[in-house]
Every structure is written in C-alpha cells, then in structure tokens.
Motif scaffolding. Sequence first.
Motif, PDB file in Angstrom:
ATOM      1  N   MET A 153      -2.581 -15.878   6.522  1.00  0.00           N
ATOM      2  CA  MET A 153      -2.941 -15.533   5.283  1.00  0.00           C
ATOM      3  C   MET A 153      -3.067 -13.967   4.977  1.00  0.00           C
ATOM      4  N   THR A 154      -2.461 -13.553   3.885  1.00  0.00           N
ATOM      5  CA  THR A 154      -2.575 -12.165   3.798  1.00  0.00           C
ATOM      6  C   THR A 154      -3.755 -11.673   3.117  1.00  0.00           C
ATOM      7  N   THR A 155      -4.559 -10.764   3.760  1.00  0.00           N
ATOM      8  CA  THR A 155      -5.676 -10.084   3.042  1.00  0.00           C
ATOM      9  C   THR A 155      -5.343  -9.552   1.823  1.00  0.00           C
ATOM     10  N   ARG A 156      -6.109 -10.000   0.638  1.00  0.00           N
ATOM     11  CA  ARG A 156      -6.004  -9.431  -0.638  1.00  0.00           C
ATOM     12  C   ARG A 156      -7.314  -8.387  -1.160  1.00  0.00           C
ATOM     13  N   LEU A 157      -6.702  -7.509  -1.750  1.00  0.00           N
ATOM     14  CA  LEU A 157      -7.764  -6.599  -2.180  1.00  0.00           C
ATOM     15  C   LEU A 157      -8.756  -6.919  -3.489  1.00  0.00           C
ATOM     16  N   SER A 158      -9.493  -6.534  -3.837  1.00  0.00           N
ATOM     17  CA  SER A 158     -10.438  -6.697  -4.849  1.00  0.00           C
ATOM     18  C   SER A 158     -11.002  -5.480  -5.589  1.00  0.00           C
ATOM     19  N   PRO A 159     -11.201  -5.517  -6.751  1.00  0.00           N
ATOM     20  CA  PRO A 159     -12.001  -4.383  -7.251  1.00  0.00           C
ATOM     21  C   PRO A 159     -13.399  -3.869  -6.479  1.00  0.00           C
ATOM     22  N   THR A 160     -13.311  -2.861  -6.415  1.00  0.00           N
ATOM     23  CA  THR A 160     -14.177  -1.848  -5.562  1.00  0.00           C
ATOM     24  C   THR A 160     -13.757  -1.579  -4.073  1.00  0.00           C
ATOM     25  N   ASP A 161     -12.923  -2.336  -3.632  1.00  0.00           N
ATOM     26  CA  ASP A 161     -12.530  -2.090  -2.356  1.00  0.00           C
ATOM     27  C   ASP A 161     -11.376  -0.810  -2.491  1.00  0.00           C
ATOM     28  N   LEU A 162     -11.645   0.222  -1.237  1.00  0.00           N
ATOM     29  CA  LEU A 162     -11.092   1.284  -1.184  1.00  0.00           C
ATOM     30  C   LEU A 162      -9.389   0.670  -0.961  1.00  0.00           C
ATOM     31  N   ALA A 163      -8.723   1.431  -1.742  1.00  0.00           N
ATOM     32  CA  ALA A 163      -7.310   1.465  -1.582  1.00  0.00           C
ATOM     33  C   ALA A 163      -6.877   1.892  -0.208  1.00  0.00           C
ATOM     34  N   PRO A 164      -5.866   1.367   0.200  1.00  0.00           N
ATOM     35  CA  PRO A 164      -5.282   1.853   1.543  1.00  0.00           C
ATOM     36  C   PRO A 164      -4.864   2.948   1.535  1.00  0.00           C
ATOM     37  N   GLU A 165      -4.748   3.859   2.443  1.00  0.00           N
ATOM     38  CA  GLU A 165      -3.993   5.151   2.675  1.00  0.00           C
ATOM     39  C   GLU A 165      -2.693   4.887   3.072  1.00  0.00           C
ATOM     40  N   PHE A 166      -1.873   5.956   2.283  1.00  0.00           N
ATOM     41  CA  PHE A 166      -0.307   5.769   2.592  1.00  0.00           C
ATOM     42  C   PHE A 166       0.289   7.136   2.383  1.00  0.00           C
ATOM     43  N   SER A 167       1.423   7.283   3.033  1.00  0.00           N
ATOM     44  CA  SER A 167       2.258   8.140   2.829  1.00  0.00           C
ATOM     45  C   SER A 167       3.840   7.785   2.901  1.00  0.00           C
ATOM     46  N   LEU A 168       4.472   8.054   2.008  1.00  0.00           N
ATOM     47  CA  LEU A 168       6.008   7.126   2.010  1.00  0.00           C
ATOM     48  C   LEU A 168       6.875   8.213   1.292  1.00  0.00           C
ATOM     49  N   PRO A 169       8.129   8.181   1.877  1.00  0.00           N
ATOM     50  CA  PRO A 169       9.160   8.922   1.284  1.00  0.00           C
ATOM     51  C   PRO A 169       9.443   8.368   0.061  1.00  0.00           C
ATOM     52  N   VAL A 170      10.152   9.344  -1.027  1.00  0.00           N
ATOM     53  CA  VAL A 170      10.350   8.904  -2.228  1.00  0.00           C
ATOM     54  C   VAL A 170      11.850   9.137  -2.635  1.00  0.00           C
ATOM     55  N   ALA A 171      12.511   8.400  -3.555  1.00  0.00           N
ATOM     56  CA  ALA A 171      13.729   9.019  -3.990  1.00  0.00           C
ATOM     57  C   ALA A 171      13.646  10.391  -4.617  1.00  0.00           C
ATOM     58  N   GLY A 172      14.641  11.010  -4.499  1.00  0.00           N
ATOM     59  CA  GLY A 172      14.899  12.436  -4.822  1.00  0.00           C
ATOM     60  C   GLY A 172      14.176  13.387  -4.088  1.00  0.00           C
ATOM     61  N   GLY A 173      13.550  12.765  -2.765  1.00  0.00           N
ATOM     62  CA  GLY A 173      13.209  13.475  -1.638  1.00  0.00           C
ATOM     63  C   GLY A 173      11.865  13.859  -1.786  1.00  0.00           C
ATOM     64  N   GLY A 174      11.156  14.519  -0.653  1.00  0.00           N
ATOM     65  CA  GLY A 174       9.614  14.674  -0.544  1.00  0.00           C
ATOM     66  C   GLY A 174       9.079  13.139  -0.209  1.00  0.00           C
ATOM     67  N   THR A 175       7.827  13.291  -0.421  1.00  0.00           N
ATOM     68  CA  THR A 175       6.757  12.021  -0.124  1.00  0.00           C
ATOM     69  C   THR A 175       5.767  11.903  -1.113  1.00  0.00           C
ATOM     70  N   ILE A 176       5.239  10.718  -1.211  1.00  0.00           N
ATOM     71  CA  ILE A 176       4.134  10.547  -2.011  1.00  0.00           C
ATOM     72  C   ILE A 176       2.904   9.756  -1.251  1.00  0.00           C
ATOM     73  N   SER A 177       1.845  10.389  -1.358  1.00  0.00           N
ATOM     74  CA  SER A 177       0.592   9.760  -0.734  1.00  0.00           C
ATOM     75  C   SER A 177      -0.837   9.469  -1.446  1.00  0.00           C
TER      76      SER A 177
END
Length: 158
Positions: free
Chosen positions: A1-25
């Motif tokens: 079972m996938t772990t689900r996030l709930s209010p007050t949890d820290l959002a996971p950190e991420f860095s991903l490539p985006v359409a148009g170039g560059g990244t968003i994190s």
Amino acid sequence: MTTRLSPTDLAPEFSLPVAGGGTISSADLAGKRAIVYFYPAASTPGCTTQACDFRDSLASLQGAGFTVVGISPDPVAKLESFVTSEHLTFPLASDEDKSVATAFGAYGEKKLYGKVVTGIIRSTFVIDAEGRIELAQYNVRATGHVAKLRRDLGIDAA
C-alpha cells in the motif's frame, strides 16, 4: 500500500525537468503556497480537461497566492507538445521514474475500469509556504476537480 500524505506532513523534496527547459524544485516553491498535481498522461482526454481547467483558473489561483505545477511520468518532449497544443501557462514537470509521485503517495495501486492496476493516482496537494501539506486529495476526478479545489480553498472564479 502506498503511503499517503496528510495535512501538516512535510512535502517531499523534489527537483524535476520541465517543459520548455530548466527544472522546478521544492526549493523553488519555498515561501510560496503551491498546488502540485499529479496526472497519468499528457494529451489524454481526462488529463487535458484537468490541465485546461487549471489553465483557465490560473488567474484566480495566482491571485489567491498559489503557484501551480503539474507532474506526470511523461518525457519532457511529450510535455512540451502538450503545453503547445493546449496553450498551458504553468510548469509541467517530468517524473519519468515516478520517484516523486511515489514520495507523494501518488503512484501505486488504483482501480481502472474495474481492474486493479499500478500507476499514477490522480492527486492534488496544496503545500503551504513552510513546505507542509495543507491539503492532500487522492483519486480526484479530472472533470470538475479544479472548481472543487477552488471551493475547498475559498477562491472565487476569476
């Protein structure tokens, strides 16, 4: 079972490539309220409806202080085509290995036409300026979701 996030949890950190170039994190979203949504596949009917609803509601969402980011497992080239064909005006990020979706609990078992399959679970997260989950919605419907989200957040249509 996938772990689900709930209010007050820290959002996971991420860095991903985006359409148009560059990244968003997650670092780019620090200090801002953000709506991060996961969708299964660019240019499919439901995902197009949802993306266009976000596009059409972007002014009211931004006016209320939100940044919107869409994430799917599509390669950047497919996202770029989707952005162009649908005139999307917010970042679409590529999570090809599904690691970010997994961290958010947006990848796992779901029902599709009555069958249990493993895939992206259409999900939306509101992240506060401190990087905590304010709202986590799993298994959302593509049609009408953005209007419901605006109501949940108390945002009038623009």
